[in-house]
Motif scaffolding. Structure first.
Motif, PDB file in Angstrom:
ATOM      1  N   ILE A 163       0.855  -1.186   0.000  1.00 22.24           N
ATOM      2  CA  ILE A 163       0.000   0.000   0.000  1.00 22.24           C
ATOM      3  C   ILE A 163       0.889   1.234   0.000  1.00 22.24           C
ATOM      4  CG2 ILE A 163      -1.795   1.308   1.219  1.00 22.24           C
ATOM      5  CD1 ILE A 163      -2.699  -1.307   2.541  1.00 22.24           C
ATOM      6  N   ASP A 164       0.774   2.063  -1.032  1.00 22.63           N
ATOM      7  CA  ASP A 164       1.471   3.349  -1.055  1.00 22.63           C
ATOM      8  C   ASP A 164       0.432   4.444  -0.830  1.00 22.63           C
ATOM      9  OD1 ASP A 164       4.163   2.567  -1.556  1.00 22.63           O
ATOM     10  OD2 ASP A 164       3.626   2.126  -3.638  1.00 22.63           O
ATOM     11  N   VAL A 165       0.701   5.327   0.139  1.00 23.69           N
ATOM     12  CA  VAL A 165      -0.221   6.421   0.434  1.00 23.69           C
ATOM     13  C   VAL A 165       0.431   7.723  -0.022  1.00 23.69           C
ATOM     14  CG1 VAL A 165      -1.540   7.603   2.222  1.00 23.69           C
ATOM     15  CG2 VAL A 165      -1.055   5.167   2.462  1.00 23.69           C
ATOM     16  N   LEU A 166      -0.257   8.471  -0.871  1.00 17.95           N
ATOM     17  CA  LEU A 166       0.236   9.773  -1.321  1.00 17.95           C
ATOM     18  C   LEU A 166      -0.540  10.854  -0.598  1.00 17.95           C
ATOM     19  CD1 LEU A 166       0.372   9.073  -5.176  1.00 17.95           C
ATOM     20  CD2 LEU A 166       2.069   8.534  -3.419  1.00 17.95           C
ATOM     21  N   THR A 167       0.172  11.705   0.137  1.00 18.93           N
ATOM     22  CA  THR A 167      -0.493  12.652   1.039  1.00 18.93           C
ATOM     23  C   THR A 167       0.345  13.908   1.224  1.00 18.93           C
ATOM     24  OG1 THR A 167      -1.241  12.957   3.335  1.00 18.93           O
ATOM     25  CG2 THR A 167       0.556  11.407   3.006  1.00 18.93           C
ATOM     26  N   LEU A 168      -0.303  14.980   1.670  1.00 25.19           N
ATOM     27  CA  LEU A 168       0.416  16.191   2.060  1.00 25.19           C
ATOM     28  C   LEU A 168       0.647  16.215   3.573  1.00 25.19           C
ATOM     29  CD1 LEU A 168      -1.492  18.688  -0.236  1.00 25.19           C
ATOM     30  CD2 LEU A 168       0.909  18.032  -0.446  1.00 25.19           C
ATOM     31  N   PHE A 169       0.067  15.240   4.296  1.00 25.45           N
ATOM     32  CA  PHE A 169       0.185  15.196   5.760  1.00 25.45           C
ATOM     33  C   PHE A 169       0.607  13.809   6.234  1.00 25.45           C
ATOM     34  CE2 PHE A 169      -2.600  18.635   4.594  1.00 25.45           C
ATOM     35  CZ  PHE A 169      -2.123  19.682   5.369  1.00 25.45           C
ATOM     36  N   PRO A 170       1.867  13.448   5.953  1.00 24.60           N
ATOM     37  CA  PRO A 170       2.349  12.088   6.240  1.00 24.60           C
ATOM     38  C   PRO A 170       2.221  11.686   7.706  1.00 24.60           C
ATOM     39  CG  PRO A 170       3.978  13.315   4.963  1.00 24.60           C
ATOM     40  CD  PRO A 170       2.902  14.286   5.355  1.00 24.60           C
ATOM     41  N   SER A 171       2.401  12.651   8.632  1.00 22.46           N
ATOM     42  CA  SER A 171       2.478  12.267  10.050  1.00 22.46           C
ATOM     43  C   SER A 171       1.143  11.719  10.568  1.00 22.46           C
ATOM     44  CB  SER A 171       2.940  13.439  10.905  1.00 22.46           C
ATOM     45  OG  SER A 171       2.001  14.484  10.811  1.00 22.46           O
ATOM     46  N   ILE A 172       0.030  12.050   9.900  1.00 22.30           N
ATOM     47  CA  ILE A 172      -1.274  11.539  10.339  1.00 22.30           C
ATOM     48  C   ILE A 172      -1.272  10.008  10.369  1.00 22.30           C
ATOM     49  CG2 ILE A 172      -3.731  11.363   9.684  1.00 22.30           C
ATOM     50  CD1 ILE A 172      -3.617  14.226   8.716  1.00 22.30           C
ATOM     51  N   PHE A 173      -0.433   9.372   9.534  1.00 25.41           N
ATOM     52  CA  PHE A 173      -0.481   7.914   9.406  1.00 25.41           C
ATOM     53  C   PHE A 173       0.391   7.186  10.425  1.00 25.41           C
ATOM     54  CE2 PHE A 173      -1.979   9.586   5.434  1.00 25.41           C
ATOM     55  CZ  PHE A 173      -3.080   8.779   5.179  1.00 25.41           C
ATOM     56  N   ASN A 174       1.210   7.934  11.212  1.00 29.32           N
ATOM     57  CA  ASN A 174       2.105   7.279  12.175  1.00 29.32           C
ATOM     58  C   ASN A 174       1.353   6.362  13.128  1.00 29.32           C
ATOM     59  OD1 ASN A 174       4.162   8.621  10.986  1.00 29.32           O
ATOM     60  ND2 ASN A 174       4.405  10.170  12.598  1.00 29.32           N
TER      61      ASN A 174
END
Ligand code: 6GU
Length: 220
Positions: free
Chosen positions: A3-14
């Protein structure tokens, strides 16, 4: 599965990636999850990724170039590109099962007014998680990751998947644990009987009763 997630807010996924069952699935090699910052693919000054809409109107629109480049950096032949958008098809357990069989999914999360329409030429599926508006696609993408990863074979036990809500369009039966009596409230006698046939019948009828009461719309 990857799963690759493309986002402007990466830290939300920690929190998602470092917690409980999802973390265990990653550690067991059942799934690989990469969080990719769309901003890293901007060639504009100040790593700009959005601009005002042609024709006017409020808000900012995600630009084609950084998003095209971010998608192209991870996309291969068997990838499914899934755009998180409130105007997508509404996600459900059937879609979770379908997604769990894909080898590679790319979850595209937007913010602001939306994506430049031309980005959709790279997208296989547009998905919403329900009829309400969120500020971005990160929470919806997290919902999809959680619901899909737990369905990958070997991530949780077959037994827990078998009778859960929605797999056969019925809600779950009620469960109890020790003590047998709590503040005067007793565990239903049938569950203490050791009679597996009666227990199964009780659970089936409870599932029907509860579904009829709370979600008559999903009863077939
Ligand atoms: Cl996928 N995105 C946004 N912004 N809001 C939503 C949604 C998605 N699904 C439900 N609401």
């Amino acid at each position: 599965m990857k799963i690759d997630v493309l986002t402007l807010f990466p830290s939300i996924f920690n929190i998602i990636i470092e917690s409980s069952i999802i973390k265990r699935a990653i550690d067991k090699g059942k799934v690989e999850i990469n969080i990719i910052n769309i901003r890293d693919f901007s060639d504009y000054s100040n790593s700009q990724v959005d601009d005002t809409p042609y024709g006017g109107g409020g808000g900012m629109v995600l630009m084609c170039d950084p998003v095209f480049k971010a998608i192209e950096s991870v996309k291969v032949d068997n990838s499914k590109v899934i755009m998180m958008t409130p105007s997508g098809s509404v996600f459900n357990q059937k879609l979770a099962y379908d997604f769990s069989k894909f080898e590679h999914i790319i979850l595209l999360c937007g913010h602001y007014e939306g994506f430049d329409e031309r980005i959709k030429t790279l997208v296989d599926l547009e998905v919403s998680i329900g009829d309400y508006v969120l500020t971005g696609g990160e929470l919806p993408a997290s919902v999809i990751i959680d619901s899909v990863v737990r369905l990958i074979p070997g991530v949780i036990s077959e037994e827990s998947l078998k009778s859960e809500s929605f797999t056969d369009s019925l809600l779950d039966y009620p469960v109890y644990t020790k003590p047998r009596v709590y503040r005067g409230m007793e565990v239903p006698e049938v569950l203490l009987s050791g009679d597996h046939k009666r227990i199964e019948e009780y659970r089936k009828s409870e599932r029907l009763r509860i579904t009829r009461e709370k979600r008559a719309d999903i009863l077939k």
